[in-house]
Design a protein around this motif. Sequence first.
Motif, PDB file in Angstrom:
ATOM      1  N   LYS A 166      82.964 -49.431  56.296  1.00  0.00           N
ATOM      2  CA  LYS A 166      82.665 -48.524  56.994  1.00  0.00           C
ATOM      3  C   LYS A 166      84.187 -47.856  57.667  1.00  0.00           C
ATOM      4  O   LYS A 166      84.676 -48.612  58.421  1.00  0.00           O
ATOM      5  N   VAL A 167      84.205 -46.483  57.552  1.00  0.00           N
ATOM      6  CA  VAL A 167      85.478 -46.168  58.054  1.00  0.00           C
ATOM      7  C   VAL A 167      85.066 -44.729  59.186  1.00  0.00           C
ATOM      8  O   VAL A 167      84.230 -43.951  58.630  1.00  0.00           O
ATOM      9  N   GLU A 168      85.529 -44.965  60.387  1.00  0.00           N
ATOM     10  CA  GLU A 168      85.387 -43.742  61.167  1.00  0.00           C
ATOM     11  C   GLU A 168      86.634 -42.616  60.912  1.00  0.00           C
ATOM     12  O   GLU A 168      87.677 -43.261  61.322  1.00  0.00           O
ATOM     13  N   VAL A 169      86.602 -41.592  60.618  1.00  0.00           N
ATOM     14  CA  VAL A 169      87.307 -40.369  60.493  1.00  0.00           C
ATOM     15  C   VAL A 169      87.527 -39.432  61.448  1.00  0.00           C
ATOM     16  O   VAL A 169      86.480 -38.927  61.786  1.00  0.00           O
ATOM     17  N   SER A 192      82.263 -49.078  62.981  1.00  0.00           N
ATOM     18  CA  SER A 192      83.036 -49.152  61.836  1.00  0.00           C
ATOM     19  C   SER A 192      83.918 -50.180  61.834  1.00  0.00           C
ATOM     20  O   SER A 192      84.064 -50.969  62.679  1.00  0.00           O
ATOM     21  N   ASP A 193      84.409 -50.365  60.435  1.00  0.00           N
ATOM     22  CA  ASP A 193      85.399 -51.481  60.125  1.00  0.00           C
ATOM     23  C   ASP A 193      86.961 -50.958  60.435  1.00  0.00           C
ATOM     24  O   ASP A 193      87.938 -51.590  60.808  1.00  0.00           O
ATOM     25  N   TYR A 194      87.000 -49.824  60.300  1.00  0.00           N
ATOM     26  CA  TYR A 194      88.397 -48.968  60.325  1.00  0.00           C
ATOM     27  C   TYR A 194      88.199 -47.773  60.914  1.00  0.00           C
ATOM     28  O   TYR A 194      87.263 -47.103  60.925  1.00  0.00           O
ATOM     29  N   THR A 195      89.416 -47.591  61.495  1.00  0.00           N
ATOM     30  CA  THR A 195      89.551 -45.888  62.234  1.00  0.00           C
ATOM     31  C   THR A 195      90.453 -45.201  61.838  1.00  0.00           C
ATOM     32  O   THR A 195      91.708 -45.869  61.690  1.00  0.00           O
TER      33      THR A 195
END
Length: 274
Positions: A166-169, A192-195
Amino acid sequence: MKNLVEQSAKEFSSQSHGSSDYWQDSVYVLGENEEEYIPLSFLIKNKNEVKDIKDLQSQGYTISSLTYLELDKFDDWYQNVFNRKLTQKAKKSIDIVHLPDAKEIFKAVEIVNQVYRILKDHKVLVNGKNLPVQLGEWYAKIILGLYQKKSTSQRGFDFFTDAGKKVEVKTHWHDITSPKGVKLKKSLIEMSDYTVVMYISKNFMIRDILLLDSDFVLRKFATKGHTIFLKDSDIATYFFSKSSKHYDKIFNKSMLLKFSSPDLALKIDENTKD
């Protein structure tokens, strides 16, 4: 690649495949129009040019959930080709691979920039947040190869990598960053896993990109409050303009260069030459 996909989708859509198992697929590729599709697995199996979805993404294709795109004719196509009705449950799990028209989008961005300037100069435009935010998210999706799926919460749509992370954009729309930094919601980073932070200039072009592990963000920058501030002075070394660490995450270099500021495009082009 575009011609190959469109011709393949046309041929597949012109025949009945009711006796096959392709009706169970969850990823379909859009052809020349909204009445022509082809299962991604069928395309990979029958065309040597397409070994996996990354081959399409590298050529400008992106992937979105069917419910996000609202392709009204897909249900009819599905029933005509597979001789069975598409259930609502199955519909929610289907993703569509499609090719945005980069030239038209680029022209639209230029026009929007001109319109925004006029409205701002005449004090008509006060809050232009919605468009920049969505444009920044689209940039992230097309450049980093993210999947956009309907959220189970009230947020609308979430982003994921091809590996399901999951990615937070976050979109930051300004020519410079505030001394306080970019404001993030701690709860969203925790989920999330990535930002990813897309730094968009006032002319709607990308001035920089930041991609960090969310665990790193929480460990390094989180406070006791509900917000996290990423200051340029703390994260500058991680910017795409400064570091090539995450260049392997770039799925579509040509789109990145097309929509980047001249300075960013030059630095990335120099650092990604084969």
